[in-house]
Design a protein around this motif. Structure first.
Motif, mmCIF file in Angstrom:
data_model
loop_
_atom_site.group_PDB
_atom_site.id
_atom_site.type_symbol
_atom_site.label_atom_id
_atom_site.label_comp_id
_atom_site.label_asym_id
_atom_site.label_seq_id
_atom_site.Cartn_x
_atom_site.Cartn_y
_atom_site.Cartn_z
ATOM 1 N N PHE A 1 0.831 -1.214 0.000
ATOM 2 C CA PHE A 1 0.000 0.000 0.000
ATOM 3 C C PHE A 1 0.860 1.258 0.000
ATOM 4 C CE2 PHE A 1 -2.168 3.383 2.363
ATOM 5 C CZ PHE A 1 -3.286 3.562 1.566
ATOM 6 N N PHE A 2 1.816 1.336 0.937
ATOM 7 C CA PHE A 2 2.670 2.522 1.028
ATOM 8 C C PHE A 2 3.529 2.693 -0.225
ATOM 9 C CE2 PHE A 2 2.283 1.957 5.800
ATOM 10 C CZ PHE A 2 1.507 3.096 5.971
ATOM 11 N N GLU B 1 1.309 4.107 -2.897
ATOM 12 C CA GLU B 1 0.986 5.503 -2.602
ATOM 13 C C GLU B 1 2.159 6.420 -2.913
ATOM 14 O OE1 GLU B 1 -2.039 6.963 -1.385
ATOM 15 O OE2 GLU B 1 -2.663 5.032 -2.218
ATOM 16 N N LEU C 1 2.505 9.587 -5.874
ATOM 17 C CA LEU C 1 2.525 10.964 -5.372
ATOM 18 C C LEU C 1 2.911 11.994 -6.425
ATOM 19 C CD1 LEU C 1 4.160 10.721 -1.814
ATOM 20 C CD2 LEU C 1 1.801 11.317 -2.363
#
Length: 301
Positions: free
Chosen positions: A184-185, A188, A192
């Motif tokens: 997930f991170f 993300e 960005l």
């Protein structure tokens, strides 16, 4: 003719995650050893526990039970990475990367790996915690296989399932928080674009892998702490009535209060954080190596 791009889409070897986890766990073994002894013994502080180990067993004592660590990683970790990839194919066939789908896949993988890896988990915990006990209460296993065979011979095959409930529960929490949050991170960060203020764009490189794994390690430590403490105490116990999770919770609550669930959080975070970072950095590099070898025409991987 298959293009390099299509070659990269082939599944990675199922054992890749186990190898990455074994490398990482070998490096951070002294911290893991200290965490287990804090949770299962009367030691109170991380630094004091480290000093006690060196004082009583020398520097070599910091690597007590490392064969158990290897057994655990090549059973539990290899299974969890394989099961996670397979679970994602089921719950997220279109690769949406939604957090709940990743968490569900991680939970499924954790349930499977926690059960499969339970014997290795017991062996690891016992080997690591042995020298923290009085001499008359030690198991005195020679290595991981000696521990496994003696457990079956002296305690019965059912001993391999000791603590399986908190271990599976912890494995579900760990994989739902560590593996899923890393994916997930990472997604993300890659989405960005240019970060305002620092003029930096995250790409699929070691900086992104490090940042995502750092965040994942912190999340996983906090989520898993209660089950980790219970697992260590039950697996280190022996004798009738020592396998009850409810009994362990009641006893700890009566003697120590609810904060017992986070006993050893700092050494757990100190151990899990570098381990998580090392696992994912190593895994990403191993994947790059597989991609490179396939691009060069080596089909063995």
């Amino acid at each position: 003719m298959a293009s390099p791009t299509s070659a990269k889409k082939q599944p990675y070897p199922f054992w890749l995650g186990g190898v990455a986890a074994t490398i990482a766990a070998s490096i951070t073994h002294p911290l893991d050893l200290t965490k287990v002894r804090l949770q299962a013994s009367g030691d109170k502080r991380m630094v004091e526990s480290l000093k006690k180990t060196v004082r009583t067993a020398g520097v070599r004592g910091l690597f007590d039970g490392i064969s158990g660590t290897w057994m655990r990683q090549m059973s539990y970790s290899m299974c969890r990475f394989w099961a996670y990839d397979e679970s994602k194919k089921i719950v997220d066939p279109h690769k949406t990367g939604e957090a709940w789908r990743l968490a569900l896949a991680g939970s499924m993988a954790g349930g499977i790996a926690g059960f499969v890896g339970n014997p290795g988990e017991i062996v690891m915990v016992r080997l690591q915690g042995d020298f923290a006990k009085p001499p008359e209460k030690r198991f005195n296993y020679k290595h991981c296989f000696d521990a496994l065979f003696r457990m079956v011979r002296e305690e019965g095959a059912s001993s391999l399932l000791r603590g399986v409930t908190p271990n599976v529960f912890r494995a579900i929490l760990m994989n739902a928080s560590q593996l899923a949050s890393y994916d997930f991170f990472k997604a993300e960060l890659l989405g960005l674009g240019e970060v305002p203020g620092i003029n930096y764009t995250f790409r699929d490189n070691i900086v992104t892998h490090f940042t995502a794994s750092f965040a994942a390690g912190t999340v996983a430590t906090t989520v898993c702490s209660p089950a980790d403490v219970l697992k260590s105490r039950i697996m280190n116990a022996s004798g009738p009535g020592s396998t009850s999770t409810i009994a362990a919770i009641r006893l700890a609550m009566a003697n120590e209060g609810p904060m017992f669930m986070f006993k050893g959080w700092l050494p757990a975070w100190t151990r899990l954080q570098p381990t998580t970072i090392l696992i994912f950095l190593t895994l990403e590099q191993l994947k790059n190596g597989v991609d490179w070898s396939r691009a060069k025409g080596f089909t063995a991987l």
